[in-house]
Design a protein around this motif. Structure first.
Motif, PDB file in Angstrom:
ATOM      1  N   PHE A 125      10.215  -9.550  -4.871  1.00 35.95           N
ATOM      2  CA  PHE A 125      10.122  -8.900  -6.063  1.00 35.95           C
ATOM      3  C   PHE A 125       8.706  -8.754  -6.510  1.00 35.95           C
ATOM      4  O   PHE A 125       8.473  -7.624  -6.998  1.00 35.95           O
ATOM      5  CB  PHE A 125      10.774  -9.801  -7.072  1.00 35.95           C
ATOM      6  N   LYS A 126       7.752  -9.413  -6.069  1.00 33.17           N
ATOM      7  CA  LYS A 126       6.340  -9.244  -6.324  1.00 33.17           C
ATOM      8  C   LYS A 126       6.013  -7.978  -5.673  1.00 33.17           C
ATOM      9  O   LYS A 126       5.077  -6.990  -6.068  1.00 33.17           O
ATOM     10  CB  LYS A 126       5.630 -10.525  -5.793  1.00 33.17           C
ATOM     11  N   ARG A 127       6.151  -7.871  -4.275  1.00 28.92           N
ATOM     12  CA  ARG A 127       5.956  -6.530  -3.442  1.00 28.92           C
ATOM     13  C   ARG A 127       6.514  -5.315  -4.007  1.00 28.92           C
ATOM     14  O   ARG A 127       5.884  -4.245  -4.150  1.00 28.92           O
ATOM     15  CB  ARG A 127       6.280  -6.773  -2.206  1.00 28.92           C
ATOM     16  N   LYS A 128       7.926  -5.508  -4.581  1.00 28.47           N
ATOM     17  CA  LYS A 128       8.337  -4.273  -5.263  1.00 28.47           C
ATOM     18  C   LYS A 128       7.480  -3.808  -6.699  1.00 28.47           C
ATOM     19  O   LYS A 128       7.473  -2.747  -6.833  1.00 28.47           O
ATOM     20  CB  LYS A 128       9.721  -4.510  -5.495  1.00 28.47           C
ATOM     21  N   ALA A 129       7.168  -4.687  -7.308  1.00 25.29           N
ATOM     22  CA  ALA A 129       6.354  -4.624  -8.485  1.00 25.29           C
ATOM     23  C   ALA A 129       5.114  -3.909  -8.141  1.00 25.29           C
ATOM     24  O   ALA A 129       4.493  -2.895  -8.714  1.00 25.29           O
ATOM     25  CB  ALA A 129       6.166  -5.717  -9.253  1.00 25.29           C
ATOM     26  N   GLU A 130       4.503  -4.553  -7.078  1.00 22.80           N
ATOM     27  CA  GLU A 130       3.176  -3.877  -6.682  1.00 22.80           C
ATOM     28  C   GLU A 130       3.403  -2.481  -6.251  1.00 22.80           C
ATOM     29  O   GLU A 130       2.623  -1.589  -6.425  1.00 22.80           O
ATOM     30  CB  GLU A 130       2.517  -4.656  -5.376  1.00 22.80           C
ATOM     31  N   LYS A 131       4.482  -2.078  -5.675  1.00 22.32           N
ATOM     32  CA  LYS A 131       4.780  -0.812  -5.093  1.00 22.32           C
ATOM     33  C   LYS A 131       5.194   0.205  -6.392  1.00 22.32           C
ATOM     34  O   LYS A 131       4.458   1.233  -6.246  1.00 22.32           O
ATOM     35  CB  LYS A 131       5.888  -0.888  -4.273  1.00 22.32           C
ATOM     36  N   ILE A 132       5.713  -0.379  -7.381  1.00 21.67           N
ATOM     37  CA  ILE A 132       5.729   0.596  -8.475  1.00 21.67           C
ATOM     38  C   ILE A 132       4.472   0.740  -8.894  1.00 21.67           C
ATOM     39  O   ILE A 132       4.353   1.798  -9.651  1.00 21.67           O
ATOM     40  CB  ILE A 132       6.727  -0.113  -9.546  1.00 21.67           C
ATOM     41  N   ILE A 133       3.761  -0.429  -9.250  1.00 23.22           N
ATOM     42  CA  ILE A 133       2.159  -0.131  -9.950  1.00 23.22           C
ATOM     43  C   ILE A 133       1.477   0.845  -9.065  1.00 23.22           C
ATOM     44  O   ILE A 133       0.703   1.848  -9.591  1.00 23.22           O
ATOM     45  CB  ILE A 133       1.567  -1.380 -10.033  1.00 23.22           C
ATOM     46  N   ILE A 134       1.447   0.794  -7.745  1.00 23.16           N
ATOM     47  CA  ILE A 134       0.729   1.706  -6.931  1.00 23.16           C
ATOM     48  C   ILE A 134       1.230   3.077  -7.022  1.00 23.16           C
ATOM     49  O   ILE A 134       0.362   4.208  -7.192  1.00 23.16           O
ATOM     50  CB  ILE A 134       0.772   1.084  -5.574  1.00 23.16           C
ATOM     51  N   ASP A 135       2.414   3.258  -6.641  1.00 20.73           N
ATOM     52  CA  ASP A 135       3.102   4.605  -6.800  1.00 20.73           C
ATOM     53  C   ASP A 135       2.776   5.618  -8.255  1.00 20.73           C
ATOM     54  O   ASP A 135       2.429   6.549  -8.196  1.00 20.73           O
ATOM     55  CB  ASP A 135       4.278   4.418  -6.676  1.00 20.73           C
ATOM     56  N   ALA A 136       2.655   4.725  -9.352  1.00 18.40           N
ATOM     57  CA  ALA A 136       2.533   5.199 -10.808  1.00 18.40           C
ATOM     58  C   ALA A 136       1.255   5.396 -10.718  1.00 18.40           C
ATOM     59  O   ALA A 136       0.722   6.698 -11.198  1.00 18.40           O
ATOM     60  CB  ALA A 136       3.071   4.207 -11.529  1.00 18.40           C
ATOM     61  N   SER A 146       0.848  -1.175  -0.001  1.00 16.78           N
ATOM     62  CA  SER A 146       0.197  -0.074   0.093  1.00 16.78           C
ATOM     63  C   SER A 146       0.987   1.186  -0.007  1.00 16.78           C
ATOM     64  O   SER A 146       1.987   1.243   0.321  1.00 16.78           O
ATOM     65  CB  SER A 146      -0.876   0.214   1.032  1.00 16.78           C
ATOM     66  N   SER A 147       0.170   2.428  -0.316  1.00 17.13           N
ATOM     67  CA  SER A 147       0.769   3.550  -0.230  1.00 17.13           C
ATOM     68  C   SER A 147      -0.166   4.682  -0.272  1.00 17.13           C
ATOM     69  O   SER A 147      -1.369   4.321  -0.537  1.00 17.13           O
ATOM     70  CB  SER A 147       1.671   3.798  -1.528  1.00 17.13           C
ATOM     71  N   SER A 148       0.061   5.906  -0.264  1.00 10.37           N
ATOM     72  CA  SER A 148      -0.818   6.882  -0.182  1.00 10.37           C
ATOM     73  C   SER A 148      -0.595   8.131  -0.791  1.00 10.37           C
ATOM     74  O   SER A 148       0.763   8.487  -0.686  1.00 10.37           O
ATOM     75  CB  SER A 148      -1.388   7.198   1.265  1.00 10.37           C
ATOM     76  N   ILE A 149      -1.330   9.235  -1.132  1.00  7.81           N
ATOM     77  CA  ILE A 149      -0.914  10.334  -1.689  1.00  7.81           C
ATOM     78  C   ILE A 149      -2.160  11.351  -1.155  1.00  7.81           C
ATOM     79  O   ILE A 149      -3.193  10.920  -1.095  1.00  7.81           O
ATOM     80  CB  ILE A 149      -1.005  10.321  -3.094  1.00  7.81           C
ATOM     81  N   THR A 150      -1.804  12.721  -1.064  1.00  4.62           N
ATOM     82  CA  THR A 150      -2.956  13.523  -0.866  1.00  4.62           C
ATOM     83  C   THR A 150      -3.199  14.454  -2.309  1.00  4.62           C
ATOM     84  O   THR A 150      -2.300  15.035  -2.864  1.00  4.62           O
ATOM     85  CB  THR A 150      -2.541  14.879   0.276  1.00  4.62           C
ATOM     86  N   ILE A 151      -4.501  14.613  -2.411  1.00  2.00           N
ATOM     87  CA  ILE A 151      -4.907  15.337  -3.592  1.00  2.00           C
ATOM     88  C   ILE A 151      -5.955  16.615  -3.379  1.00  2.00           C
ATOM     89  O   ILE A 151      -6.809  16.571  -2.414  1.00  2.00           O
ATOM     90  CB  ILE A 151      -5.754  14.311  -4.802  1.00  2.00           C
ATOM     91  N   LYS A 152      -5.587  17.607  -4.078  1.00  2.00           N
ATOM     92  CA  LYS A 152      -6.026  18.753  -3.685  1.00  2.00           C
ATOM     93  C   LYS A 152      -7.620  18.702  -4.595  1.00  2.00           C
ATOM     94  O   LYS A 152      -7.835  19.395  -5.476  1.00  2.00           O
ATOM     95  CB  LYS A 152      -5.550  19.790  -4.155  1.00  2.00           C
ATOM     96  N   ALA A 153      -8.512  17.613  -3.973  1.00  2.00           N
ATOM     97  CA  ALA A 153      -9.863  17.878  -4.580  1.00  2.00           C
ATOM     98  C   ALA A 153     -10.716  17.049  -3.466  1.00  2.00           C
ATOM     99  O   ALA A 153     -10.413  16.510  -2.573  1.00  2.00           O
ATOM    100  CB  ALA A 153     -10.001  16.857  -5.899  1.00  2.00           C
ATOM    101  N   ASP A 154     -12.205  17.260  -3.729  1.00  2.00           N
ATOM    102  CA  ASP A 154     -12.996  16.433  -2.787  1.00  2.00           C
ATOM    103  C   ASP A 154     -13.025  14.945  -3.297  1.00  2.00           C
ATOM    104  O   ASP A 154     -12.570  14.511  -4.402  1.00  2.00           O
ATOM    105  CB  ASP A 154     -14.295  17.180  -2.540  1.00  2.00           C
ATOM    106  N   LYS A 155     -13.475  14.235  -2.427  1.00  2.00           N
ATOM    107  CA  LYS A 155     -13.634  12.760  -2.549  1.00  2.00           C
ATOM    108  C   LYS A 155     -14.577  12.457  -3.818  1.00  2.00           C
ATOM    109  O   LYS A 155     -14.331  11.452  -4.535  1.00  2.00           O
ATOM    110  CB  LYS A 155     -14.269  12.085  -1.459  1.00  2.00           C
ATOM    111  N   ALA A 156     -15.576  13.324  -3.947  1.00  2.00           N
ATOM    112  CA  ALA A 156     -16.361  12.769  -5.006  1.00  2.00           C
ATOM    113  C   ALA A 156     -15.733  13.155  -6.360  1.00  2.00           C
ATOM    114  O   ALA A 156     -15.870  12.264  -7.442  1.00  2.00           O
ATOM    115  CB  ALA A 156     -17.529  13.764  -5.064  1.00  2.00           C
ATOM    116  N   ALA A 157     -14.979  14.343  -6.455  1.00  2.00           N
ATOM    117  CA  ALA A 157     -14.130  14.537  -7.543  1.00  2.00           C
ATOM    118  C   ALA A 157     -13.082  13.251  -8.072  1.00  2.00           C
ATOM    119  O   ALA A 157     -13.020  12.909  -9.156  1.00  2.00           O
ATOM    120  CB  ALA A 157     -13.464  15.689  -7.676  1.00  2.00           C
ATOM    121  N   ILE A 158     -12.546  12.788  -7.004  1.00  2.00           N
ATOM    122  CA  ILE A 158     -11.344  12.016  -7.183  1.00  2.00           C
ATOM    123  C   ILE A 158     -12.297  10.296  -7.665  1.00  2.00           C
ATOM    124  O   ILE A 158     -11.817   9.789  -8.280  1.00  2.00           O
ATOM    125  CB  ILE A 158     -10.575  11.610  -5.801  1.00  2.00           C
TER     126      ILE A 158
END
Length: 144
Positions: free
Chosen positions: A122-133, A6-18
């Motif tokens: 390696f599987k978790r690293k690939a998942e992390k790359i997918i998630i972050d992108a 898992s990973s997270s990011i903050t986006i400058k928008a409300d939940k409905a827009a996202i």
């Protein structure tokens, strides 16, 4: 499929827009790296996608599989694998959205199983790359 990345990011928008951008699967190829096509096969009564066929082409892996979506308003989307592909044999994930001072925090969790042998690290690293992108692409798409 016990291990999740898992990973997270903050986006400058409300939940409905996202969540509107997340729900627009046919537009994924515009912002989600590796997704070449996404076709909604069926929808829930509220119009949000239920079954979606995804075509992935990322590095050496190309595959087509179908996910089943479970929505909880604008707070959460969970999905699981409805139809395996040639490579992807298991998948579940989730987007969880919460208010975060002037924006929305988006948490993306993913667990993927593949038919080819792959060391867990390696599987978790690939998942992390997918998630972050995906999170960076989602942020760009929502904030544009």
């Amino acid at each position: 499929m016990a291990d999740r990345t898992s990973s997270s990011i903050t986006i400058k928008a409300d939940k409905a827009a996202i969540m509107g951008v997340i729900a627009d699967y046919p537009a994924y190829p515009e912002w989600a790296d590796g997704i070449k096509a996404a076709q909604v096969l069926s929808s829930h009564p509220d119009g949000r996608p239920e079954l979606v066929r995804m075509t992935l082409a990322s590095g050496p892996i190309s595959d087509t599989y179908t996910v089943r979506c479970h929505w909880s308003g604008d707070e959460e989307l969970r999905w699981d694998l409805a139809e395996a592909g040639a490579v992807v044999s298991g998948m579940n994930g989730r987007y969880a959205l919460t208010g975060a001072g002037g924006g929305t925090e988006v948490v993306y969790e993913l667990a993927v199983d593949v038919k080819i042998p792959m060391i867990g690290m390696f599987k978790r690293k690939a998942e992390k790359i997918i998630i972050d992108a995906a999170l960076k692409g989602l942020k760009r798409q929502v904030e544009k």
